[in-house]
Design a protein around this motif. Structure first.
Motif, PDB file in Angstrom:
ATOM      1  N   CYS A  14     -20.296 -44.149  64.995  1.00 13.95           N
ATOM      2  CA  CYS A  14     -20.236 -42.888  65.740  1.00 13.95           C
ATOM      3  C   CYS A  14     -20.781 -41.746  64.896  1.00 13.95           C
ATOM      4  CB  CYS A  14     -18.806 -42.587  66.157  1.00 13.95           C
ATOM      5  SG  CYS A  14     -18.162 -43.672  67.448  1.00 13.95           S
ATOM      6  N   GLY A  15     -20.427 -41.726  63.617  1.00  7.12           N
ATOM      7  CA  GLY A  15     -20.918 -40.678  62.740  1.00  7.12           C
ATOM      8  C   GLY A  15     -22.411 -40.754  62.552  1.00  7.12           C
ATOM      9  N   LEU A  16     -22.943 -41.996  62.467  1.00  5.85           N
ATOM     10  CA  LEU A  16     -24.388 -42.174  62.301  1.00  5.85           C
ATOM     11  C   LEU A  16     -25.132 -41.660  63.514  1.00  5.85           C
ATOM     12  CD1 LEU A  16     -26.966 -43.474  61.096  1.00  5.85           C
ATOM     13  CD2 LEU A  16     -26.301 -45.574  62.260  1.00  5.85           C
ATOM     14  N   TRP A  17     -24.675 -42.060  64.697  1.00  5.84           N
ATOM     15  CA  TRP A  17     -25.445 -41.706  65.883  1.00  5.84           C
ATOM     16  C   TRP A  17     -25.238 -40.263  66.314  1.00  5.84           C
ATOM     17  CZ3 TRP A  17     -29.516 -44.176  66.993  1.00  5.84           C
ATOM     18  CH2 TRP A  17     -29.620 -45.509  66.624  1.00  5.84           C
ATOM     19  N   ALA A  18     -24.271 -39.601  65.737  1.00  2.44           N
ATOM     20  CA  ALA A  18     -24.197 -38.153  65.939  1.00  2.44           C
ATOM     21  C   ALA A  18     -25.413 -37.484  65.315  1.00  2.44           C
ATOM     22  CB  ALA A  18     -22.929 -37.594  65.318  1.00  2.44           C
ATOM     23  N   ALA A  19     -26.052 -38.171  64.350  1.00  3.60           N
ATOM     24  CA  ALA A  19     -27.285 -37.654  63.749  1.00  3.60           C
ATOM     25  C   ALA A  19     -28.484 -37.909  64.632  1.00  3.60           C
ATOM     26  CB  ALA A  19     -27.518 -38.290  62.375  1.00  3.60           C
ATOM     27  N   GLY A  20     -28.385 -38.866  65.583  1.00  2.00           N
ATOM     28  CA  GLY A  20     -29.356 -38.955  66.657  1.00  2.00           C
ATOM     29  C   GLY A  20     -30.671 -39.621  66.368  1.00  2.00           C
ATOM     30  N   SER A  21     -30.725 -40.786  65.690  1.00  2.00           N
ATOM     31  CA  SER A  21     -31.987 -41.489  65.516  1.00  2.00           C
ATOM     32  C   SER A  21     -31.736 -42.954  65.273  1.00  2.00           C
ATOM     33  CB  SER A  21     -32.775 -40.907  64.341  1.00  2.00           C
ATOM     34  OG  SER A  21     -33.973 -41.609  64.132  1.00  2.00           O
ATOM     35  N   ALA A  22     -32.792 -43.788  65.496  1.00  2.00           N
ATOM     36  CA  ALA A  22     -32.644 -45.225  65.282  1.00  2.00           C
ATOM     37  C   ALA A  22     -32.604 -45.567  63.809  1.00  2.00           C
ATOM     38  CB  ALA A  22     -33.796 -45.966  65.950  1.00  2.00           C
ATOM     39  N   PHE A 165     -30.321 -32.574  59.805  1.00  5.53           N
ATOM     40  CA  PHE A 165     -30.524 -32.098  58.434  1.00  5.53           C
ATOM     41  C   PHE A 165     -32.030 -31.999  58.156  1.00  5.53           C
ATOM     42  CE2 PHE A 165     -30.038 -36.708  58.337  1.00  5.53           C
ATOM     43  CZ  PHE A 165     -31.174 -37.128  57.651  1.00  5.53           C
ATOM     44  N   LYS A 166     -32.381 -31.212  57.155  1.00  5.43           N
ATOM     45  CA  LYS A 166     -33.774 -31.073  56.733  1.00  5.43           C
ATOM     46  C   LYS A 166     -34.116 -32.132  55.691  1.00  5.43           C
ATOM     47  CE  LYS A 166     -33.905 -26.010  57.329  1.00  5.43           C
ATOM     48  NZ  LYS A 166     -32.483 -25.831  57.723  1.00  5.43           N
ATOM     49  N   SER A 167     -35.421 -32.432  55.570  1.00  2.24           N
ATOM     50  CA  SER A 167     -35.903 -33.351  54.541  1.00  2.24           C
ATOM     51  C   SER A 167     -37.230 -32.849  53.996  1.00  2.24           C
ATOM     52  CB  SER A 167     -36.108 -34.763  55.095  1.00  2.24           C
ATOM     53  OG  SER A 167     -34.912 -35.332  55.540  1.00  2.24           O
ATOM     54  N   THR A 168     -37.361 -32.880  52.681  1.00  2.21           N
ATOM     55  CA  THR A 168     -38.657 -32.631  52.041  1.00  2.21           C
ATOM     56  C   THR A 168     -39.330 -33.976  51.812  1.00  2.21           C
ATOM     57  OG1 THR A 168     -37.858 -30.639  50.937  1.00  2.21           O
ATOM     58  CG2 THR A 168     -39.833 -31.677  50.021  1.00  2.21           C
ATOM     59  N   MET A 169     -40.595 -34.112  52.243  1.00  2.00           N
ATOM     60  CA  MET A 169     -41.286 -35.397  52.151  1.00  2.00           C
ATOM     61  C   MET A 169     -42.547 -35.277  51.300  1.00  2.00           C
ATOM     62  SD  MET A 169     -42.360 -38.059  55.196  1.00  2.00           S
ATOM     63  CE  MET A 169     -43.766 -37.127  55.848  1.00  2.00           C
ATOM     64  N   LEU A 170     -42.672 -36.158  50.309  1.00  2.00           N
ATOM     65  CA  LEU A 170     -43.860 -36.268  49.463  1.00  2.00           C
ATOM     66  C   LEU A 170     -44.582 -37.565  49.800  1.00  2.00           C
ATOM     67  CD1 LEU A 170     -42.385 -35.184  46.004  1.00  2.00           C
ATOM     68  CD2 LEU A 170     -43.392 -33.737  47.789  1.00  2.00           C
ATOM     69  N   ARG A 191     -44.112 -42.812  51.011  1.00  2.00           N
ATOM     70  CA  ARG A 191     -43.525 -41.519  51.392  1.00  2.00           C
ATOM     71  C   ARG A 191     -42.092 -41.478  50.857  1.00  2.00           C
ATOM     72  NH1 ARG A 191     -46.956 -39.063  55.210  1.00  2.00           N
ATOM     73  NH2 ARG A 191     -48.179 -40.490  56.520  1.00  2.00           N
ATOM     74  N   TYR A 192     -41.772 -40.380  50.185  1.00  2.00           N
ATOM     75  CA  TYR A 192     -40.426 -40.216  49.626  1.00  2.00           C
ATOM     76  C   TYR A 192     -39.776 -38.996  50.262  1.00  2.00           C
ATOM     77  CZ  TYR A 192     -36.595 -40.534  46.306  1.00  2.00           C
ATOM     78  OH  TYR A 192     -35.349 -40.697  45.751  1.00  2.00           O
ATOM     79  N   GLU A 193     -38.574 -39.189  50.813  1.00  2.00           N
ATOM     80  CA  GLU A 193     -37.845 -38.115  51.487  1.00  2.00           C
ATOM     81  C   GLU A 193     -36.609 -37.707  50.700  1.00  2.00           C
ATOM     82  OE1 GLU A 193     -37.695 -38.566  56.024  1.00  2.00           O
ATOM     83  OE2 GLU A 193     -38.215 -40.591  55.329  1.00  2.00           O
ATOM     84  N   PHE A 194     -36.538 -36.427  50.377  1.00  2.00           N
ATOM     85  CA  PHE A 194     -35.352 -35.825  49.767  1.00  2.00           C
ATOM     86  C   PHE A 194     -34.525 -35.221  50.906  1.00  2.00           C
ATOM     87  CE2 PHE A 194     -38.724 -35.702  46.620  1.00  2.00           C
ATOM     88  CZ  PHE A 194     -38.109 -36.138  45.447  1.00  2.00           C
ATOM     89  N   ASN A 195     -33.450 -35.890  51.284  1.00  6.40           N
ATOM     90  CA  ASN A 195     -32.673 -35.473  52.448  1.00  6.40           C
ATOM     91  C   ASN A 195     -31.668 -34.379  52.102  1.00  6.40           C
ATOM     92  OD1 ASN A 195     -33.908 -37.360  54.159  1.00  6.40           O
ATOM     93  ND2 ASN A 195     -32.528 -38.971  53.458  1.00  6.40           N
ATOM     94  N   GLY A 196     -31.483 -33.445  53.039  1.00 12.35           N
ATOM     95  CA  GLY A 196     -30.508 -32.377  52.870  1.00 12.35           C
ATOM     96  C   GLY A 196     -29.187 -32.721  53.532  1.00 12.35           C
ATOM     97  N   ARG A 197     -28.273 -31.754  53.565  1.00 10.59           N
ATOM     98  CA  ARG A 197     -26.945 -31.934  54.155  1.00 10.59           C
ATOM     99  C   ARG A 197     -26.939 -31.483  55.606  1.00 10.59           C
ATOM    100  NH1 ARG A 197     -23.006 -33.092  50.505  1.00 10.59           N
ATOM    101  NH2 ARG A 197     -23.540 -32.792  48.308  1.00 10.59           N
ATOM    102  N   ASN A 198     -26.091 -32.128  56.394  1.00 12.33           N
ATOM    103  CA  ASN A 198     -25.906 -31.677  57.765  1.00 12.33           C
ATOM    104  C   ASN A 198     -24.757 -30.663  57.824  1.00 12.33           C
ATOM    105  OD1 ASN A 198     -23.499 -33.160  57.675  1.00 12.33           O
ATOM    106  ND2 ASN A 198     -24.344 -34.895  58.811  1.00 12.33           N
ATOM    107  N   ASP A 199     -24.444 -30.201  59.032  1.00 14.13           N
ATOM    108  CA  ASP A 199     -23.427 -29.157  59.182  1.00 14.13           C
ATOM    109  C   ASP A 199     -22.041 -29.638  58.772  1.00 14.13           C
ATOM    110  OD1 ASP A 199     -25.314 -27.393  60.067  1.00 14.13           O
ATOM    111  OD2 ASP A 199     -24.923 -27.745  62.206  1.00 14.13           O
TER     112      ASP A 199
END
Length: 297
Positions: A14-22, A165-170, A191-199
């Motif tokens: 439930c917590g994962l899909w609150a983020a809304g992606s496969a 959440f936001k992500s910076t991608m290189l 591709r490397y993603e630095f993930n940010g925090r959600n609310d």
């Protein structure tokens, strides 16, 4: 699986899909790039449309390579609209460009292990890339890029299109041609993603994606083997986070067909995920079908 383990898996799901992606971690969907993935086109304006259907066969239970109990399925269909401008300016000897990606998504989920049945459509999180560098040698091409995924989309329902959440991608990659006529190529794009925090204060672990290909041209048409791997490289943090890290690996085939005189390339690829391991939350495993259109203006 014990009842306590099933309950824990359902809550994590439930917590994962609150983020809304496969995809459990990160924004970038693997499998959208195939042959010659690291080859930046010459200066000009380009539209790239990626139509992707990800069919989820099952979900891995948190921290393992075993499936969640019960009937758990999902489908994600997305049209990623990518706009690229490769300028006439040079930076570090490379062609300099900028890009933007606007995805439109339709997600349907039936996950009995978590009591979820939901379908949603909408615009996903938007990507802006102010730095795209493309180098070209006699028998090679290389790319480097940087940008950010913004948390612009909804996360209010399990099948909502946003990550939250936001992500910076290189990005970095190389295409190498094994012959002077450039009929046989190999490519790798990372591709490397630095993930940010959600609310809620949860921060998904960073993610590394590697897409690879080995292609052969037969006149105008090209075909080849393609594949991708994703690894979670750092631990999740926040409520319920563990030291478990997710991973997935897939192989497939691609066909490329140009439309003479129209400045259009059509591409089609099918990937089958051969393995998947879940991290803190459940991880989907399935197959991905992708059609791409590349139009030069």
């Amino acid at each position: 699986m014990k009842k306590t383990s099933i309950a824990a898996a359902a809550l994590a799901l439930c917590g994962l899909w609150a983020a809304g992606s496969a995809q459990a971690e990160g924004h970038y969907v693997p499998g959208v790039e195939g042959m010659q993935a690291a080859s930046v086109p010459p200066p000009g304006m380009y539209y790239l449309g990626y139509l992707v259907n990800y069919n989820i066969d099952d979900f891995r239970a948190p921290g393992s390579s075993s499936n969640l109990p019960g009937h758990n399925r999902g489908t994600v269909t997305a049209l990623a609209n990518r706009f690229v401008w490769v300028t006439n300016y040079k930076l570090l000897g490379a062609d300099y460009g900028v890009e933007a990606i606007v995805p439109i998504m339709r997600t349907s989920l039936t996950i009995n292990a978590a009591g979820i049945s939901d379908s949603r459509s909408g615009v996903g999180d938007v990507y802006l890339g102010p730095l795209v560098l493309g180098w070209h040698g006699p028998q090679w091409d290389a790319v480097a890029a940087a940008g950010m995924w913004f948390d612009t989309a909804s996360t209010s329902h399990p099948a909502s299109p946003g990550k939250g959440f936001k992500s910076t991608m290189l990005t970095g990659g190389l295409t190498y041609y094994f012959d002077g006529a450039k009929t046989l190529s190999g490519a790798a794009l990372a591709r490397y993603e630095f993930n940010g925090r959600n609310d809620a204060g949860r921060r998904p672990g960073d993610q590394l994606t590697l897409e690879w290909s080995l292609g052969k041209s037969f006149g105008a048409v090209s075909a080849g083997l393609v594949g991708y791997s994703q690894w979670q490289t750092t631990n999740d943090s926040g409520t319920g986070a563990t030291s478990d890290k997710s991973a997935r690996h897939a192989v497939g085939a691609e066909l490329v067909y140009p439309v003479p005189g129209a400045g259009v390339f059509l591409k089609g690829a099918l990937y089958k995920e051969v393995s998947a391991k879940a991290g803190t939350g459940p991880e989907p495993k399935g197959s991905l079908l992708r059609f791409s259109l590349v139009k030069a203006f």
